[in-house]
Design a protein around this motif. Structure first.
Motif, PDB file in Angstrom:
ATOM      1  N   SER A 144       0.845  -1.190   0.000  1.00 35.84           N
ATOM      2  CA  SER A 144       0.000   0.000   0.000  1.00 35.84           C
ATOM      3  C   SER A 144       0.879   1.239   0.000  1.00 35.84           C
ATOM      4  O   SER A 144       1.888   1.285   0.694  1.00 35.84           O
ATOM      5  N   PHE A 169       0.097   3.926   1.201  1.00 37.37           N
ATOM      6  CA  PHE A 169      -0.170   4.676   2.426  1.00 37.37           C
ATOM      7  C   PHE A 169       0.073   3.746   3.605  1.00 37.37           C
ATOM      8  O   PHE A 169      -0.591   2.729   3.738  1.00 37.37           O
ATOM      9  N   GLY A 170       1.034   4.100   4.434  1.00 40.10           N
ATOM     10  CA  GLY A 170       1.414   3.201   5.515  1.00 40.10           C
ATOM     11  C   GLY A 170       0.984   3.683   6.875  1.00 40.10           C
ATOM     12  O   GLY A 170       0.013   4.412   7.023  1.00 40.10           O
ATOM     13  N   ALA A 230       1.830   9.181   7.714  1.00 38.65           N
ATOM     14  CA  ALA A 230       1.663   9.870   6.430  1.00 38.65           C
ATOM     15  C   ALA A 230       2.910   9.775   5.551  1.00 38.65           C
ATOM     16  O   ALA A 230       2.822   9.762   4.331  1.00 38.65           O
ATOM     17  N   GLU A 262      -5.455  -1.953   4.460  1.00 37.98           N
ATOM     18  CA  GLU A 262      -4.562  -1.059   3.731  1.00 37.98           C
ATOM     19  C   GLU A 262      -5.339   0.114   3.143  1.00 37.98           C
ATOM     20  O   GLU A 262      -4.860   1.245   3.112  1.00 37.98           O
ATOM     21  N   LEU A 299      -6.192   2.617   5.807  1.00 32.37           N
ATOM     22  CA  LEU A 299      -5.059   3.510   6.074  1.00 32.37           C
ATOM     23  C   LEU A 299      -4.917   4.550   4.969  1.00 32.37           C
ATOM     24  O   LEU A 299      -4.640   5.725   5.231  1.00 32.37           O
ATOM     25  N   ALA A 300      -5.113   4.118   3.722  1.00 34.06           N
ATOM     26  CA  ALA A 300      -4.964   5.045   2.598  1.00 34.06           C
ATOM     27  C   ALA A 300      -5.981   6.174   2.694  1.00 34.06           C
ATOM     28  O   ALA A 300      -5.630   7.361   2.640  1.00 34.06           O
ATOM     29  N   ASN A 332      -5.330   8.415   5.639  1.00 34.37           N
ATOM     30  CA  ASN A 332      -4.140   9.237   5.391  1.00 34.37           C
ATOM     31  C   ASN A 332      -4.489  10.427   4.506  1.00 34.37           C
ATOM     32  O   ASN A 332      -4.039  11.549   4.741  1.00 34.37           O
ATOM     33  N   ILE A 333      -5.287  10.173   3.480  1.00 33.15           N
ATOM     34  CA  ILE A 333      -5.705  11.249   2.579  1.00 33.15           C
ATOM     35  C   ILE A 333      -6.565  12.245   3.359  1.00 33.15           C
ATOM     36  O   ILE A 333      -6.413  13.465   3.229  1.00 33.15           O
ATOM     37  N   HIS A 387      -2.640  11.262  -3.800  1.00 32.25           N
ATOM     38  CA  HIS A 387      -4.097  11.090  -3.802  1.00 32.25           C
ATOM     39  C   HIS A 387      -4.594  10.756  -5.210  1.00 32.25           C
ATOM     40  O   HIS A 387      -5.438   9.898  -5.411  1.00 32.25           O
ATOM     41  N   HIS A 442      -3.595   7.257  -6.325  1.00 34.03           N
ATOM     42  CA  HIS A 442      -4.416   6.274  -5.614  1.00 34.03           C
ATOM     43  C   HIS A 442      -5.791   6.140  -6.268  1.00 34.03           C
ATOM     44  O   HIS A 442      -6.248   5.028  -6.564  1.00 34.03           O
TER      45      HIS A 442
END
Lengths: 164, 252
Positions: free
Chosen positions: A138, A140-141, A144, B36, B39-40, B43-44, B137, B140
């Motif tokens: 991924s 994104f871990g 950030a 995952e 988290l993505a 995070n965004i 972003h 993704h």
């Protein structure tokens, strides 16, 4: 600059430069490039820091740690400024910092921050077995600034500090 | 309208766009299809809320009435919010969340690349920071559009449906009024006219790769920049502002 109580901005800088990053405690805020400078203005030491990511939740903690550290040295006329410019980049990481990161189990950024849009960062070296046979799980871990990778040889999952 | 007033409104608008979409994505925390992705999306969300904090903080500074970013986020009623209506649309199924993200981040990439050249040093600094995050972003969202569009029959149909349903909220992204016009003249704001074609091209390129079709241009919904919202914003604010409304000035 020498002030009334004879503590120079360089001394202040040195006093706080080894404060560890709260997320990656083996490297300091100086190693990371988050600590930008120390000035003296209007009877205050002005410490300028920059976040790795806009919403980096560690900023408040770092600010508190700077004040606490200087307080221990009887310096209380401190202001901490947050700046976004120049924007933080992984290019500021020293080779030494990258080595410390590797030993800690985080793969350091591989190249310059000026990566193209839609570039896939491949062949990231596993910090455990050093194999470059890895793949992204991924982008994104756990924080950030990191992505999640897995090593196809030793099967270990590891964090990769993203180019930024 | 003075330059100062325009700059205040401009920062509020950009801040609201980031805050409302950031809040929407935060609703998915612990509810995404797998960890995952959880988290993505969060995070965004965090990137967007951080950007909102910077922009609303800047707006408060311009206004000079002693407010701060939190005050502007938690104490303004719906009508004073000026975000794009697209950003307040519900998460829907995963295809909807991705389609919204796809449209918004493609726009933001073009927009903030231009804002980086703004003559206002504060906006330029925030933009140069934001653009690095937006790249992630956009990548993704585009990857998911391709994966779902060019996936199974079912994922293709769902992705196409989401793209079609959200299309009518995209026209508003390129609207300009006296705020933009004044700031463009000053070299501070971004001219959205040339952005539209570039955005359209990018969307088309990805949709083609995803074997999806471009929606036909039809009726476009508008109102966000004037504070006229869909029913969704009221629900967002009632949750987001609850604590400060019930216990003003509460801290911990």
């Amino acid at each position: 600059m020498v002030t009334d109580n004879h503590i120079s901005v360089i001394e202040v800088y040195n006093l706080i430069s080894d404060i560890p990053d709260p997320e990656i405690p083996v490297i300091t805020i100086k190693d990371l490039g988050m600590l930008r400078k120390v000035d003296f203005a209007d009877d205050n030491y002005v410490v300028t820091i920059t976040p790795t990511y806009t919403a980096c939740p560690a900023m408040k903690m770092i600010e508190d740690q700077i004040k606490e550290r200087l307080h221990e040295h009887h310096i209380d006329n401190v202001k901490v400024n947050l700046t976004y410019t120049p924007a933080w980049t992984t290019d500021w990481l020293s080779e030494e910092a990258k080595q410390k990161m590797r030993e800690y189990g985080i793969a350091p950024p591989t190249h310059s921050s000026c990566s193209k849009l839609f570039a896939v960062e491949e062949h990231i070296q596993c910090p455990q077995c050093k194999s470059k046979n890895s793949s992204v799980i991924s982008k994104f871990g756990s924080t950030a600034c990191k992505a999640l990778y897995k090593c196809n040889d030793c099967k270990e999952v590891f964090d990769y500090f993203k180019c930024h | 309208m003075t330059k100062q007033e325009a700059l205040y409104k401009y920062s509020i608008r950009l801040g609201d766009d980031a805050l409302i979409l950031g809040h929407r994505l935060s609703e998915l925390c612990s509810r995404s299809p797998f960890i995952e992705e959880d988290l993505a999306l969060t995070n965004i969300s965090l990137d967007l809320i951080g950007r909102a904090q910077a922009l609303l903080g800047f707006a408060a500074e311009i206004e000079g009435k002693g407010k701060d970013a939190d005050f502007l986020a938690y104490r303004r009623p719906e009508i004073e919010y000026q975000n794009h209506l697209l950003n307040e649309q519900p998460n829907g199924d995963f295809a909807f969340t991705i389609a919204r993200q796809f449209f918004v981040s493609a726009f933001e990439f073009l927009f903030y690349s231009e804002l980086e050249k703004s003559k206002d040093a504060n906006l330029a600094a925030i933009a140069s920071k934001a653009i690095k995050e937006i790249k992630y972003h956009q990548q993704h969202a585009a990857e998911w559009v391709i994966r779902l569009g060019d996936g199974t029959e079912k994922s293709h149909a769902k992705m196409q449906h989401a793209i079609d349903e959200l299309w009518m909220w995209t026209g508003e992204l390129f609207e300009m009024d006296e705020v933009e016009n004044l700031l463009i003249k000053e070299g501070i704001g971004v001219d959205l006219v040339p952005l539209k074609a570039a955005w359209y091209n990018q969307i088309q390129t990805i949709l083609t790769e995803a074997t999806l079709s471009m929606p036909e241009d039809g009726y476009m919904q508008t109102g966000g920049r004037k504070g006229v919202h869909t029913e969704n914003l009221g629900h967002i604010l009632s949750e987001m502002q609850y604590l400060q409304r019930a216990y003003p000035d509460a801290t911990w």
